[in-house]
Write a protein that holds these residues in place. Structure first.
Motif, PDB file in Angstrom:
ATOM      1  N   ASP A 149      -7.678 -12.634  10.634  1.00 41.25           N
ATOM      2  CA  ASP A 149      -8.714 -11.823  10.735  1.00 41.25           C
ATOM      3  C   ASP A 149      -8.487 -10.648  11.004  1.00 41.25           C
ATOM      4  OD1 ASP A 149      -9.836 -14.264   9.708  1.00 41.25           O
ATOM      5  OD2 ASP A 149     -10.748 -14.855  11.641  1.00 41.25           O
ATOM      6  N   ALA A 150      -7.839 -10.432  12.281  1.00 40.45           N
ATOM      7  CA  ALA A 150      -7.785  -8.833  12.716  1.00 40.45           C
ATOM      8  C   ALA A 150      -6.884  -7.988  11.612  1.00 40.45           C
ATOM      9  CB  ALA A 150      -7.085  -8.979  14.197  1.00 40.45           C
ATOM     10  N   ALA A 151      -6.053  -8.695  11.243  1.00 43.67           N
ATOM     11  CA  ALA A 151      -5.082  -7.997   9.958  1.00 43.67           C
ATOM     12  C   ALA A 151      -5.835  -7.780   8.824  1.00 43.67           C
ATOM     13  CB  ALA A 151      -3.856  -9.017   9.727  1.00 43.67           C
ATOM     14  N   GLU A 152      -6.724  -8.663   8.278  1.00 46.88           N
ATOM     15  CA  GLU A 152      -7.600  -8.248   7.136  1.00 46.88           C
ATOM     16  C   GLU A 152      -8.653  -7.097   7.474  1.00 46.88           C
ATOM     17  OE1 GLU A 152      -9.326 -12.062   6.250  1.00 46.88           O
ATOM     18  OE2 GLU A 152      -7.226 -13.005   5.425  1.00 46.88           O
ATOM     19  N   ALA A 153      -9.085  -7.359   8.741  1.00 43.33           N
ATOM     20  CA  ALA A 153     -10.143  -6.139   9.240  1.00 43.33           C
ATOM     21  C   ALA A 153      -9.440  -5.025   8.931  1.00 43.33           C
ATOM     22  CB  ALA A 153     -10.874  -6.724  10.337  1.00 43.33           C
ATOM     23  N   GLU A 154      -8.308  -4.962   9.590  1.00 42.44           N
ATOM     24  CA  GLU A 154      -7.602  -3.639   9.721  1.00 42.44           C
ATOM     25  C   GLU A 154      -7.145  -2.947   8.429  1.00 42.44           C
ATOM     26  OE1 GLU A 154      -5.702  -0.093  11.273  1.00 42.44           O
ATOM     27  OE2 GLU A 154      -7.199  -1.534  11.948  1.00 42.44           O
ATOM     28  N   ALA A 155      -6.721  -3.979   7.404  1.00 44.99           N
ATOM     29  CA  ALA A 155      -6.646  -3.797   5.906  1.00 44.99           C
ATOM     30  C   ALA A 155      -7.994  -3.149   5.377  1.00 44.99           C
ATOM     31  CB  ALA A 155      -6.035  -4.758   5.231  1.00 44.99           C
ATOM     32  N   ARG A 156      -8.944  -3.626   5.527  1.00 47.67           N
ATOM     33  CA  ARG A 156     -10.189  -3.324   5.058  1.00 47.67           C
ATOM     34  C   ARG A 156     -10.832  -2.021   5.432  1.00 47.67           C
ATOM     35  NH1 ARG A 156     -11.693  -8.854   5.710  1.00 47.67           N
ATOM     36  NH2 ARG A 156     -12.601  -8.343   7.592  1.00 47.67           N
ATOM     37  N   ARG A 157     -10.731  -1.804   6.989  1.00 43.68           N
ATOM     38  CA  ARG A 157     -10.695  -0.264   7.513  1.00 43.68           C
ATOM     39  C   ARG A 157      -9.845   0.776   7.074  1.00 43.68           C
ATOM     40  NH1 ARG A 157      -8.982   3.223  10.958  1.00 43.68           N
ATOM     41  NH2 ARG A 157      -7.206   2.205  11.383  1.00 43.68           N
ATOM     42  N   VAL A 158      -8.441   0.343   6.786  1.00 45.10           N
ATOM     43  CA  VAL A 158      -7.608   1.416   6.132  1.00 45.10           C
ATOM     44  C   VAL A 158      -8.074   1.753   4.606  1.00 45.10           C
ATOM     45  CG1 VAL A 158      -5.185   1.774   5.598  1.00 45.10           C
ATOM     46  CG2 VAL A 158      -5.922   0.854   7.839  1.00 45.10           C
ATOM     47  N   ALA A 159      -8.418   0.691   3.952  1.00 44.10           N
ATOM     48  CA  ALA A 159      -8.992   0.797   2.445  1.00 44.10           C
ATOM     49  C   ALA A 159     -10.136   1.778   2.658  1.00 44.10           C
ATOM     50  CB  ALA A 159      -8.826  -0.559   1.836  1.00 44.10           C
ATOM     51  N   ALA A 160     -10.999   1.436   3.273  1.00 34.46           N
ATOM     52  CA  ALA A 160     -12.239   2.114   3.354  1.00 34.46           C
ATOM     53  C   ALA A 160     -12.082   3.764   3.840  1.00 34.46           C
ATOM     54  CB  ALA A 160     -13.272   1.736   4.333  1.00 34.46           C
ATOM     55  N   VAL A 161     -11.190   3.947   4.507  1.00 32.53           N
ATOM     56  CA  VAL A 161     -10.676   5.227   4.823  1.00 32.53           C
ATOM     57  C   VAL A 161     -10.257   5.937   3.820  1.00 32.53           C
ATOM     58  CG1 VAL A 161      -9.326   6.678   6.240  1.00 32.53           C
ATOM     59  CG2 VAL A 161     -10.237   4.938   7.414  1.00 32.53           C
ATOM     60  N   TYR A 162      -9.295   5.481   3.132  1.00 31.73           N
ATOM     61  CA  TYR A 162      -8.611   6.078   1.980  1.00 31.73           C
ATOM     62  C   TYR A 162      -9.550   6.411   0.920  1.00 31.73           C
ATOM     63  CZ  TYR A 162      -3.773   5.779   3.502  1.00 31.73           C
ATOM     64  OH  TYR A 162      -2.498   5.924   4.460  1.00 31.73           O
ATOM     65  N   ASP A 163     -10.576   5.340   0.490  1.00 35.05           N
ATOM     66  CA  ASP A 163     -11.660   5.320  -0.396  1.00 35.05           C
ATOM     67  C   ASP A 163     -12.814   6.587  -0.121  1.00 35.05           C
ATOM     68  OD1 ASP A 163     -13.058   4.309  -2.625  1.00 35.05           O
ATOM     69  OD2 ASP A 163     -14.635   3.840  -1.273  1.00 35.05           O
ATOM     70  N   GLN A 164     -12.851   6.723   1.123  1.00 32.72           N
ATOM     71  CA  GLN A 164     -13.749   7.835   1.709  1.00 32.72           C
ATOM     72  C   GLN A 164     -12.975   9.047   1.585  1.00 32.72           C
ATOM     73  OE1 GLN A 164     -16.708   7.514   2.463  1.00 32.72           O
ATOM     74  NE2 GLN A 164     -17.129   9.670   3.134  1.00 32.72           N
ATOM     75  N   LEU A 165     -11.585   9.063   1.805  1.00 33.89           N
ATOM     76  CA  LEU A 165     -10.820  10.384   1.494  1.00 33.89           C
ATOM     77  C   LEU A 165     -11.058  10.859   0.143  1.00 33.89           C
ATOM     78  CD1 LEU A 165      -7.915  10.065   3.783  1.00 33.89           C
ATOM     79  CD2 LEU A 165     -10.065  11.578   4.218  1.00 33.89           C
ATOM     80  N   ARG A 166     -10.545   9.591  -0.891  1.00 28.00           N
ATOM     81  CA  ARG A 166     -10.953  10.029  -2.245  1.00 28.00           C
ATOM     82  C   ARG A 166     -11.970  10.412  -2.633  1.00 28.00           C
ATOM     83  NH1 ARG A 166      -7.520   5.302  -2.293  1.00 28.00           N
ATOM     84  NH2 ARG A 166      -9.227   3.803  -2.826  1.00 28.00           N
ATOM     85  N   LYS A 167     -13.101   9.945  -1.990  1.00 28.92           N
ATOM     86  CA  LYS A 167     -14.518  10.634  -2.451  1.00 28.92           C
ATOM     87  C   LYS A 167     -14.747  11.783  -2.015  1.00 28.92           C
ATOM     88  CE  LYS A 167     -16.892   6.065  -2.497  1.00 28.92           C
ATOM     89  NZ  LYS A 167     -18.079   5.123  -1.996  1.00 28.92           N
ATOM     90  N   LEU A 168     -14.371  11.982  -1.011  1.00 32.89           N
ATOM     91  CA  LEU A 168     -14.256  13.438  -0.436  1.00 32.89           C
ATOM     92  C   LEU A 168     -13.606  14.361  -1.362  1.00 32.89           C
ATOM     93  CD1 LEU A 168     -14.106  13.134   3.441  1.00 32.89           C
ATOM     94  CD2 LEU A 168     -16.270  13.461   2.018  1.00 32.89           C
ATOM     95  N   GLN A 169     -12.287  14.098  -1.759  1.00 31.03           N
ATOM     96  CA  GLN A 169     -11.686  15.102  -2.577  1.00 31.03           C
ATOM     97  C   GLN A 169     -12.256  15.108  -3.756  1.00 31.03           C
ATOM     98  OE1 GLN A 169      -7.407  13.645  -3.144  1.00 31.03           O
ATOM     99  NE2 GLN A 169      -6.858  15.225  -4.008  1.00 31.03           N
ATOM    100  N   LYS A 170     -12.468  14.168  -4.341  1.00 25.88           N
ATOM    101  CA  LYS A 170     -13.429  14.324  -5.721  1.00 25.88           C
ATOM    102  C   LYS A 170     -14.684  15.007  -5.627  1.00 25.88           C
ATOM    103  CE  LYS A 170     -11.562   9.984  -7.563  1.00 25.88           C
ATOM    104  NZ  LYS A 170     -11.688   8.696  -8.070  1.00 25.88           N
ATOM    105  N   ASN A 171     -15.507  14.903  -4.543  1.00 27.32           N
ATOM    106  CA  ASN A 171     -16.639  15.455  -4.265  1.00 27.32           C
ATOM    107  C   ASN A 171     -16.363  17.044  -4.346  1.00 27.32           C
ATOM    108  OD1 ASN A 171     -18.218  13.428  -4.352  1.00 27.32           O
ATOM    109  ND2 ASN A 171     -18.364  13.164  -2.257  1.00 27.32           N
TER     110      ASN A 171
END
Length: 279
Positions: A149-171
């Motif tokens: 569960d901890a590994a999955e939560a960390e993977a989701r957190r990292v994915a959310a961070v990268y997704d946010q960075l991509r959004k910021l770049q596109k914005n």
């Protein structure tokens, strides 16, 4: 003339009594008869004679014979020493705090439980070992699940961070293109519904799209307020309609849709401004 019958002498009765006592004593010491022991009868049933009854004495005799038999089977001192420590910390609720406070029935059950525990010590040890191993397996499964569960939560957190960075770049890229579109729109001689510019990345503006497009978490609050304030002035219904409608080419229905969309965008910008100033 019939012969006279005399009662048996006292010596004959005494021998018969001793014979019965020896027989009953052997039975009381035998483990197979211990649970079915019946106290011996010390008198003969004679018509018209009622023997005296001393229930307490009979109970005391029975307890004494029971303990003697158990002592002979297990060793008196070694056997009783393991049941003398009956502390209040291990006793069940509502039970006596010491052996001296037990009734005869409670003490009998206590002794029987101790004997059963000793006789089945190996089976009890195996059962406890099985329970310990089962508990270890359960804890191991829980720990493994917690790690997953901890590994999955960390993977989701990292994915959310990268997704946010991509959004910021596109914005950021979209905001640059957005300003270029407005410059082109101001120079255009005619404006259609498709060429209209909105403060978002998509074609159809929504509150969430406008929030993601204008509010940058990496920028300061002051920078976000200035950006939002500029768009509020740009999409003020009176100003933008005076700026766009003279060049707008479309049907009356398209003009009404344009006015409705302008009012929606202006309302969402005001809502974002209120949110930002109440934080």
């Amino acid at each position: 003339m019939p012969k006279l019958r005399y009662k048996d002498s006292g010596e004959k009765k005494k021998k018969k009594k001793e014979k019965k006592e020896k027989k009953s004593s052997r039975r009381s010491r035998s483990p197979s008869h211990r649970a079915h022991y019946k106290p011996p009868v010390y008198y003969e049933n004679e018509e018209g004679w009622i023997p005296p009854i001393d229930s307490q004495k009979e109970q005391d005799d029975w307890n004494e014979r029971l303990f003697q038999a158990m002592g002979e089977d297990e060793g008196s001192q070694a056997f009783f020493s393991q049941y003398e420590d009956y502390s209040s910390s291990t006793k069940p609720r509502n039970e006596p705090s010491s052996v001296n406070e037990m009734t005869d029935e409670e003490y009998r059950r206590y002794i029987e439980k101790g004997m059963w525990t000793k006789q089945n010590a190996e089976a009890i040890a195996l059962e406890e070992k099985r329970k310990e191993e089962k508990e270890k397996r359960r804890k191991k499964r829980e720990e493994e699940k917690a790690r997953q569960d901890a590994a999955e939560a960390e993977a989701r957190r990292v994915a959310a961070v990268y997704d946010q960075l991509r959004k910021l770049q596109k914005n950021a890229e979209s905001r640059g293109t957005y300003e270029e579109k407005w410059a082109t729109l101001d120079k255009a001689e005619t404006i259609t519904q498709k060429s209209m510019v909105w403060p978002c990345r998509g074609i159809i503006p929504t509150l969430q799209n406008i929030r993601e497009f204008l509010i940058n978490p990496q920028d300061s609050t002051k920078e976000n307020r200035l950006r939002l304030r500029r768009e509020q002035l740009r999409y003020h219904p009176d100003k933008i309609l005076q700026r766009v409608l003279p060049k707008f080419k479309g049907t009356t229905e398209e003009q009404e849709k344009l006015k409705m969309r302008v009012n929606e965008v202006s309302g969402w910008l005001n809502e974002l401004w209120t949110e930002m100033n109440h934080k």
